[in-house]
Design a protein around this motif. Sequence first.
Motif, PDB file in Angstrom:
ATOM      1  N   UNK A 181      42.456  36.949  50.225  1.00  0.00           N
ATOM      2  CA  UNK A 181      40.600  36.825  49.486  1.00  0.00           C
ATOM      3  C   UNK A 181      40.915  37.664  48.400  1.00  0.00           C
ATOM      4  N   UNK A 182      41.024  38.736  48.734  1.00  0.00           N
ATOM      5  CA  UNK A 182      40.252  40.295  47.599  1.00  0.00           C
ATOM      6  C   UNK A 182      41.490  39.543  46.230  1.00  0.00           C
ATOM      7  N   UNK A 183      42.721  39.305  46.918  1.00  0.00           N
ATOM      8  CA  UNK A 183      43.553  39.104  45.607  1.00  0.00           C
ATOM      9  C   UNK A 183      43.266  37.797  44.455  1.00  0.00           C
ATOM     10  N   UNK A 184      42.001  36.937  45.200  1.00  0.00           N
ATOM     11  CA  UNK A 184      42.213  36.013  44.445  1.00  0.00           C
ATOM     12  C   UNK A 184      41.335  35.934  43.069  1.00  0.00           C
ATOM     13  N   UNK A 185      41.370  35.225  42.176  1.00  0.00           N
ATOM     14  CA  UNK A 185      40.414  36.050  41.093  1.00  0.00           C
ATOM     15  C   UNK A 185      40.056  34.559  40.583  1.00  0.00           C
ATOM     16  N   UNK A 186      38.962  34.083  40.649  1.00  0.00           N
ATOM     17  CA  UNK A 186      37.554  35.325  40.698  1.00  0.00           C
ATOM     18  C   UNK A 186      37.600  35.641  42.341  1.00  0.00           C
ATOM     19  N   UNK A 187      36.921  36.286  42.759  1.00  0.00           N
ATOM     20  CA  UNK A 187      36.728  36.481  43.876  1.00  0.00           C
ATOM     21  C   UNK A 187      36.313  35.255  45.296  1.00  0.00           C
ATOM     22  N   UNK A 188      34.971  34.767  43.848  1.00  0.00           N
ATOM     23  CA  UNK A 188      33.554  33.330  44.091  1.00  0.00           C
ATOM     24  C   UNK A 188      35.040  32.007  44.583  1.00  0.00           C
ATOM     25  N   UNK A 189      36.149  32.154  44.537  1.00  0.00           N
ATOM     26  CA  UNK A 189      36.838  31.307  44.460  1.00  0.00           C
ATOM     27  C   UNK A 189      37.755  31.338  45.697  1.00  0.00           C
ATOM     28  N   UNK A 190      37.629  32.233  46.164  1.00  0.00           N
ATOM     29  CA  UNK A 190      38.466  32.877  47.668  1.00  0.00           C
ATOM     30  C   UNK A 190      37.730  31.833  49.178  1.00  0.00           C
ATOM     31  N   UNK A 191      39.230  31.772  49.639  1.00  0.00           N
ATOM     32  CA  UNK A 191      38.865  31.307  51.487  1.00  0.00           C
ATOM     33  C   UNK A 191      37.195  32.006  52.007  1.00  0.00           C
ATOM     34  N   UNK A 192      37.472  33.296  51.730  1.00  0.00           N
ATOM     35  CA  UNK A 192      36.635  34.640  52.731  1.00  0.00           C
ATOM     36  C   UNK A 192      34.429  34.180  51.760  1.00  0.00           C
ATOM     37  N   UNK A 193      34.765  34.353  50.583  1.00  0.00           N
ATOM     38  CA  UNK A 193      34.001  33.946  49.941  1.00  0.00           C
ATOM     39  C   UNK A 193      33.221  32.710  49.974  1.00  0.00           C
TER      40      UNK A 193
END
Length: 791
Positions: free
Chosen positions: A286-298
């Motif tokens: 998740x921390x590598x996804x740009x932007x962070x709002x598109x990550x699974x954790x977010x």
Amino acid sequence: DAKHLVPNKMRDFFCTINLDQEEVFRTRVVEKTSSPYFGEEFYFEIPRTFQWLSFYIYDKSVLQKDLRIGKVSIKKEDLCNYAGEENWFMLQPVDSNSEVQGKVHLELKLNELITDNGSVCQQLVVHIKECHGLPLINGQNCDPYATVSLVGPSRNDQKKTKVKKKTSNPQFNETFYFEVTRSSSYTKKSQFQVEEEDIEKLEVRVDLWNNGNLVQDVFLGEIKVPVKVLKNDSFQAWYLLQPRENGNKSSKTDDLGSLRLNICYTEDCVLPSEYYASLRNLLLKSSDVQPISASAAYILSEVCRDKYNAVLPLVRLLLHHHKLVPFVAAVAELDLKDTQEINTIFRGNSLATRCVDEMMKIVGKHYLKVTLKPVIDEICESPKPCEIDPIKLREGDNVEINMENLRYYVDKVFREIVRSSISCPTLMCDVFYSLRHLAAKRFPNDPHVQYSAVSSFVFLRFFAVAVVSPHTFHLRPHHPDAQTSRTLTLISKAIQTLGSWGSLTKSKLSSFKETFMCEFFKTFQEEKFTESVKKFLDDVSSTESKEPSGMSEPVHLKEGEMYKRAQGRTRIGKKNFKKRWFCLTTREFTYHKQQDKEPIFTIPIKNILAVEKLDESSFNKKNMFQVLHGEKPLYIQANNCVEASEWIEALCRVTRCNQKRLSFYHPSAFLNGNWLCCKATMESTEGCARCTADVPADTQIEIDGDRETERIYSLFTINRSKLQKLEEACGSIAVYQGPRKEPDDYSNFTIEDSVATFHTLQQIIDIVEKLNESHEKYQKKRSSSAKYGSE
């Protein structure tokens, strides 16, 4: 809290939490009231199966036995109905016929017999094998026996087992035979068939009793099995003991009062680790996804109504895999984009602030204990009057003396905090370092923002909260009384103010709503307080390694009263068990005759070789464990199953880095010249079972990554409709280059990149569907192998 317990009478009340009949926690005593407020929280793992979670209200008595006023009992299956909500429960009467726990192992069989006169009848064979988990009677193992009956409209044939002495897990292994009479319409057939109407009315009933010797026998529970379910089959199963149906139904419940509870119960069905690989990997990147709002954790935090439910397993999973710091940095940067004023930095309940809060609670437990516990103990055990609000002063109070007392406590707490940077966990320092530099980057023209970003967490959300609620952070066993709570509240306010960068300026002081607090803080306007806070914040937000001094004080981890078996000493030839006060620190494990007395026996932590459960059969005692060290094993009996589990976990955690830890141990004791488990006659024989706590030495926090991933999967499943709604929102934005639906449909979602968010959502939904299939297969397999009457 409770209300209207004994109308028009002021009594002293306390409440216990029980798993079935086993007490696992007890609140403090609230004196002279009919509506006590307890305000206590208990969080614990349940180490065994149970049927009921019960809460008993007691009237405390000095000279006589404490009186049980009433109870609230909730079936295990119904606990999920009350998750996360406060509910008032009417107290029910405590009826001895309903106070049951444990299970019984039966084998039942129907046989065809030809009698002497040539007629055919049917014989029922009941083999009662054993029982498990029967309750303690007056704090001691019971003397159980069972009655086995075949009951029908016109018959009640009863047989009885032998009494088993001093055990909660009796091994009966007795077989009883009952003749089932056939109807006159019976005609002989080659394949014996049971006519349903003949068997419909018969049932097997097994009652468990405690042999009272000179007093009345005590009912322990019963089970009923209709004979019709047997058909021609023979099978065995464990049956949970049930209360009697003819309990005290006529008792009035309206006048017993009511109890308010907030219960959160979770039960996880954790599959093998490989099933979670896809979801785990998606979350960890998740921390590598740009932007962070598109990550699974977010996205998880977006779709969960209660952010706490999402944050706790997420933080624990990221901690376990060393991915928390980059994720917190990423969501904090997103948080700062929406922060316009410096004085509101990290003050809201965003995903970033909640993640840091949970991280501090998990990794900062020992830090809080070594820093605050001694001074909190002093405040709670030897309280001085500290009220400085003129409206709340009692008659005869001296506000100047109270202010001096408060100043003494605040100085002491503040001093302990600013001197504690060397004890701050490295992970907390790494997170504070990231927050500090992100804040400075967001507001480059303010030299103080780097400090306020860190102080908003370490003072406002960590130390100040722990001071006002020490019981929540395990710094005190119970919620403090009203006067002490008020003192802690005033100290907490002072710590928040002293720790907030720039709060001691005149403009800040004039903004206080309470004039008495403003007057109090005028005495703190000294440069040294500001400089102390600055130096402390510099230290805890530095990435430089801090090596603790070799002379540092040991950290107090756990203490409590338990029973230990005599260490090779005898009294009149009989080894005995004695009540002792046990204390565990990072340096040693000791027991004392009484609390605050010098230790009778000390085991250095480095000498502990293993900590394991001990079979009940060794001494006919429940909740026992053993500490293996250089001398003979130390056998200890805890007061309940939760306490035993917590002690074993604490001892295993502090000893896991020991170089000479054992890989094998004996699960039973060495008695009468042999080990009860493997029958070896040499006391020095290597253990016959592998140690359960044989874990890697570099593991510092007890986290089950698969269990946390299972919880996250469950949250995605529960919020499947919100995932779909978010997916629709992304599609609408991507196709029409803007929202085409009503804003309320997805205005609460953070969508910075609709294409990237949509892609992650598709991955989540695909993974959840596959895990659903795996869970369904498991449930089908489990239900197909379950037998009638089994757990």
